[in-house]
Scaffold this motif. Sequence first.
Motif, PDB file in Angstrom:
ATOM      1  N   GLU A  58       0.768  -1.205  -0.079  1.00 28.51           N
ATOM      2  CA  GLU A  58      -0.223   0.060  -0.104  1.00 28.51           C
ATOM      3  C   GLU A  58       0.744   1.482  -0.155  1.00 28.51           C
ATOM      4  OE1 GLU A  58      -3.876   1.765   2.167  1.00 28.51           O
ATOM      5  OE2 GLU A  58      -2.952   0.150   3.105  1.00 28.51           O
ATOM      6  N   ILE A  59       0.457   2.195  -0.784  1.00 31.46           N
ATOM      7  CA  ILE A  59       1.323   3.468  -1.079  1.00 31.46           C
ATOM      8  C   ILE A  59       0.493   4.651  -0.734  1.00 31.46           C
ATOM      9  CG2 ILE A  59       2.669   4.739  -2.569  1.00 31.46           C
ATOM     10  CD1 ILE A  59       3.282   2.094  -4.218  1.00 31.46           C
ATOM     11  N   ASP A  60       0.717   5.633   0.174  1.00 34.04           N
ATOM     12  CA  ASP A  60      -0.082   6.780   0.459  1.00 34.04           C
ATOM     13  C   ASP A  60       0.254   7.688  -0.500  1.00 34.04           C
ATOM     14  OD1 ASP A  60      -0.548   9.395   1.331  1.00 34.04           O
ATOM     15  OD2 ASP A  60      -0.433   8.553   3.335  1.00 34.04           O
ATOM     16  N   ALA A  61      -0.678   7.768  -1.596  1.00 35.13           N
ATOM     17  CA  ALA A  61      -0.657   8.833  -2.615  1.00 35.13           C
ATOM     18  C   ALA A  61      -0.044  10.169  -2.414  1.00 35.13           C
ATOM     19  CB  ALA A  61      -1.836   8.691  -3.363  1.00 35.13           C
ATOM     20  N   GLU A  62      -0.547  10.752  -1.191  1.00 35.40           N
ATOM     21  CA  GLU A  62      -0.188  11.882  -0.774  1.00 35.40           C
ATOM     22  C   GLU A  62       1.351  12.066  -0.552  1.00 35.40           C
ATOM     23  OE1 GLU A  62      -2.871  12.919   2.446  1.00 35.40           O
ATOM     24  OE2 GLU A  62      -4.560  12.632   1.038  1.00 35.40           O
ATOM     25  N   GLU A  63       1.989  10.849   0.025  1.00 34.95           N
ATOM     26  CA  GLU A  63       3.367  10.940   0.333  1.00 34.95           C
ATOM     27  C   GLU A  63       4.078  10.709  -0.983  1.00 34.95           C
ATOM     28  OE1 GLU A  63       4.207   8.324   3.416  1.00 34.95           O
ATOM     29  OE2 GLU A  63       2.785   9.537   4.806  1.00 34.95           O
ATOM     30  N   ARG A  64       3.449  10.264  -1.987  1.00 34.80           N
ATOM     31  CA  ARG A  64       4.509   9.847  -3.112  1.00 34.80           C
ATOM     32  C   ARG A  64       3.802  10.409  -4.319  1.00 34.80           C
ATOM     33  NH1 ARG A  64       7.006   4.969  -2.698  1.00 34.80           N
ATOM     34  NH2 ARG A  64       8.216   5.692  -4.425  1.00 34.80           N
ATOM     35  N   LEU A  65       3.800  11.807  -4.375  1.00 34.39           N
ATOM     36  CA  LEU A  65       3.126  12.408  -5.348  1.00 34.39           C
ATOM     37  C   LEU A  65       3.961  12.107  -6.701  1.00 34.39           C
ATOM     38  CD1 LEU A  65       1.760  15.782  -3.745  1.00 34.39           C
ATOM     39  CD2 LEU A  65       0.510  13.823  -4.709  1.00 34.39           C
ATOM     40  N   GLU A  66       5.075  12.437  -6.494  1.00 32.48           N
ATOM     41  CA  GLU A  66       5.916  12.186  -7.813  1.00 32.48           C
ATOM     42  C   GLU A  66       5.419  10.874  -8.582  1.00 32.48           C
ATOM     43  OE1 GLU A  66      10.486  11.905  -9.363  1.00 32.48           O
ATOM     44  OE2 GLU A  66      10.057  13.300  -7.791  1.00 32.48           O
ATOM     45  N   LEU A  67       5.593   9.644  -7.659  1.00 26.94           N
ATOM     46  CA  LEU A  67       5.265   8.350  -8.513  1.00 26.94           C
ATOM     47  C   LEU A  67       3.722   8.490  -8.851  1.00 26.94           C
ATOM     48  CD1 LEU A  67       6.188   5.332  -9.006  1.00 26.94           C
ATOM     49  CD2 LEU A  67       5.202   4.779  -6.363  1.00 26.94           C
ATOM     50  N   VAL A  68       2.764   9.108  -8.173  1.00 27.25           N
ATOM     51  CA  VAL A  68       1.487   9.171  -8.614  1.00 27.25           C
ATOM     52  C   VAL A  68       1.313   9.680  -9.773  1.00 27.25           C
ATOM     53  CG1 VAL A  68      -0.652  10.333  -7.944  1.00 27.25           C
ATOM     54  CG2 VAL A  68       0.408   8.926  -6.133  1.00 27.25           C
ATOM     55  N   ARG A  69       2.239  10.886 -10.147  1.00 29.86           N
ATOM     56  CA  ARG A  69       2.205  11.397 -11.132  1.00 29.86           C
ATOM     57  C   ARG A  69       2.426  10.991 -12.622  1.00 29.86           C
ATOM     58  NH1 ARG A  69       3.663  16.538  -7.922  1.00 29.86           N
ATOM     59  NH2 ARG A  69       1.541  17.351  -7.676  1.00 29.86           N
ATOM     60  N   THR A  70       3.832  10.294 -12.035  1.00 32.10           N
ATOM     61  CA  THR A  70       4.531   9.357 -13.145  1.00 32.10           C
ATOM     62  C   THR A  70       3.559   8.379 -13.529  1.00 32.10           C
ATOM     63  OG1 THR A  70       6.603   9.974 -12.292  1.00 32.10           O
ATOM     64  CG2 THR A  70       6.514   8.020 -13.668  1.00 32.10           C
ATOM     65  N   LEU A  71       2.887   7.668 -12.863  1.00 29.97           N
ATOM     66  CA  LEU A  71       2.115   6.589 -13.337  1.00 29.97           C
ATOM     67  C   LEU A  71       0.713   6.952 -13.649  1.00 29.97           C
ATOM     68  CD1 LEU A  71       3.004   4.069 -10.268  1.00 29.97           C
ATOM     69  CD2 LEU A  71       3.793   3.918 -12.707  1.00 29.97           C
ATOM     70  N   GLY A  72       0.293   8.182 -13.531  1.00 30.64           N
ATOM     71  CA  GLY A  72      -0.854   8.764 -13.945  1.00 30.64           C
ATOM     72  C   GLY A  72      -2.047   8.362 -13.180  1.00 30.64           C
ATOM     73  N   ILE A  73      -1.982   8.333 -11.924  1.00 30.14           N
ATOM     74  CA  ILE A  73      -2.821   7.970 -10.708  1.00 30.14           C
ATOM     75  C   ILE A  73      -3.694   8.789 -10.571  1.00 30.14           C
ATOM     76  CG2 ILE A  73      -3.389   7.004  -8.609  1.00 30.14           C
ATOM     77  CD1 ILE A  73      -1.761   4.950 -10.198  1.00 30.14           C
ATOM     78  N   GLU A  74      -5.228   8.908 -10.820  1.00 29.51           N
ATOM     79  CA  GLU A  74      -5.916   9.997 -10.643  1.00 29.51           C
ATOM     80  C   GLU A  74      -6.874   9.772  -9.597  1.00 29.51           C
ATOM     81  OE1 GLU A  74      -7.968  10.578 -14.557  1.00 29.51           O
ATOM     82  OE2 GLU A  74      -5.922  10.824 -15.559  1.00 29.51           O
ATOM     83  N   LYS A  75      -7.088   8.679  -9.036  1.00 28.98           N
ATOM     84  CA  LYS A  75      -8.026   8.556  -7.927  1.00 28.98           C
ATOM     85  C   LYS A  75      -7.614   7.340  -7.017  1.00 28.98           C
ATOM     86  CE  LYS A  75     -12.168   6.353  -8.537  1.00 28.98           C
ATOM     87  NZ  LYS A  75     -13.524   6.014  -9.126  1.00 28.98           N
ATOM     88  N   THR A  76      -8.192   7.510  -5.843  1.00 29.26           N
ATOM     89  CA  THR A  76      -7.761   6.508  -4.844  1.00 29.26           C
ATOM     90  C   THR A  76      -9.118   5.808  -4.290  1.00 29.26           C
ATOM     91  OG1 THR A  76      -7.808   7.983  -2.828  1.00 29.26           O
ATOM     92  CG2 THR A  76      -5.814   7.522  -3.927  1.00 29.26           C
ATOM     93  N   PRO A  77      -9.052   4.530  -4.039  1.00 24.95           N
ATOM     94  CA  PRO A  77      -8.142   3.618  -4.495  1.00 24.95           C
ATOM     95  C   PRO A  77      -7.721   3.417  -5.883  1.00 24.95           C
ATOM     96  CG  PRO A  77      -9.943   2.545  -3.921  1.00 24.95           C
ATOM     97  CD  PRO A  77     -10.390   3.942  -3.912  1.00 24.95           C
ATOM     98  N   THR A  78      -6.380   3.224  -6.423  1.00 22.47           N
ATOM     99  CA  THR A  78      -6.254   2.532  -7.791  1.00 22.47           C
ATOM    100  C   THR A  78      -5.298   1.160  -7.425  1.00 22.47           C
ATOM    101  OG1 THR A  78      -6.136   4.516  -8.818  1.00 22.47           O
ATOM    102  CG2 THR A  78      -4.812   2.774  -9.745  1.00 22.47           C
ATOM    103  N   VAL A  79      -5.586   0.395  -7.988  1.00 20.99           N
ATOM    104  CA  VAL A  79      -4.463  -0.944  -7.711  1.00 20.99           C
ATOM    105  C   VAL A  79      -3.964  -1.180  -9.055  1.00 20.99           C
ATOM    106  CG1 VAL A  79      -4.931  -3.488  -7.385  1.00 20.99           C
ATOM    107  CG2 VAL A  79      -6.440  -1.758  -6.170  1.00 20.99           C
ATOM    108  N   LEU A  80      -2.675  -1.682  -8.876  1.00 25.81           N
ATOM    109  CA  LEU A  80      -1.914  -2.078  -9.902  1.00 25.81           C
ATOM    110  C   LEU A  80      -1.638  -3.524  -9.775  1.00 25.81           C
ATOM    111  CD1 LEU A  80       0.784   0.748 -10.377  1.00 25.81           C
ATOM    112  CD2 LEU A  80      -1.389   0.445 -11.417  1.00 25.81           C
ATOM    113  N   VAL A  81      -1.631  -4.516 -10.753  1.00 26.92           N
ATOM    114  CA  VAL A  81      -1.170  -5.782 -10.557  1.00 26.92           C
ATOM    115  C   VAL A  81       0.230  -5.902 -11.238  1.00 26.92           C
ATOM    116  CG1 VAL A  81      -1.546  -8.140 -10.919  1.00 26.92           C
ATOM    117  CG2 VAL A  81      -3.578  -6.651 -10.454  1.00 26.92           C
ATOM    118  N   LEU A  82       1.252  -6.245 -10.602  1.00 21.66           N
ATOM    119  CA  LEU A  82       2.549  -6.342 -11.234  1.00 21.66           C
ATOM    120  C   LEU A  82       2.682  -7.824 -11.137  1.00 21.66           C
ATOM    121  CD1 LEU A  82       4.440  -3.802  -9.089  1.00 21.66           C
ATOM    122  CD2 LEU A  82       3.132  -3.478 -11.095  1.00 21.66           C
ATOM    123  N   ASP A  83       3.477  -8.139 -12.261  1.00 19.93           N
ATOM    124  CA  ASP A  83       4.139  -9.749 -12.270  1.00 19.93           C
ATOM    125  C   ASP A  83       5.253  -9.883 -11.526  1.00 19.93           C
ATOM    126  OD1 ASP A  83       5.984  -8.679 -14.057  1.00 19.93           O
ATOM    127  OD2 ASP A  83       5.377  -9.664 -15.846  1.00 19.93           O
TER     128      ASP A  83
END
Length: 109
Positions: A58-83
């Motif tokens: 779990e990543i706090d979107a407010e604490e990781r704004l740069e990553l949120v912007r890089t990944l194009g996260i627009e709302k919470t919750p957003t879930v990514l499934v990684l292999d």
Amino acid sequence: MLGQEDAPTRLGAAELGAEPGERASLVQFSSAFCQPCRATRRILAEVAAMVDGVAHIEIDAEERLELVRTLGIEKTPTVLVLDRTGRIVRRAAGMPRKVDVIAALGAAV
């Protein structure tokens, strides 16, 4: 702001702030006052506990704004499934259903 095409193709421990799962990772972007984030946390934790080698991060979107912007996260919750290599194989915004999370994991493991 970086677009989706500029997003990293793989996410590892450095980007996630935690060790990814051996087989797959369920990465949840949350915010403090997000009610659906709590239910999503519970669902993803249950699924991760059911499948060996799967981590819930779990990543706090407010604490990781740069990553949120890089990944194009627009709302919470957003879930990514990684292999297992950290490649994003599925992405969904909003609270997922448990059955959908399990199905999405099938694409990752």
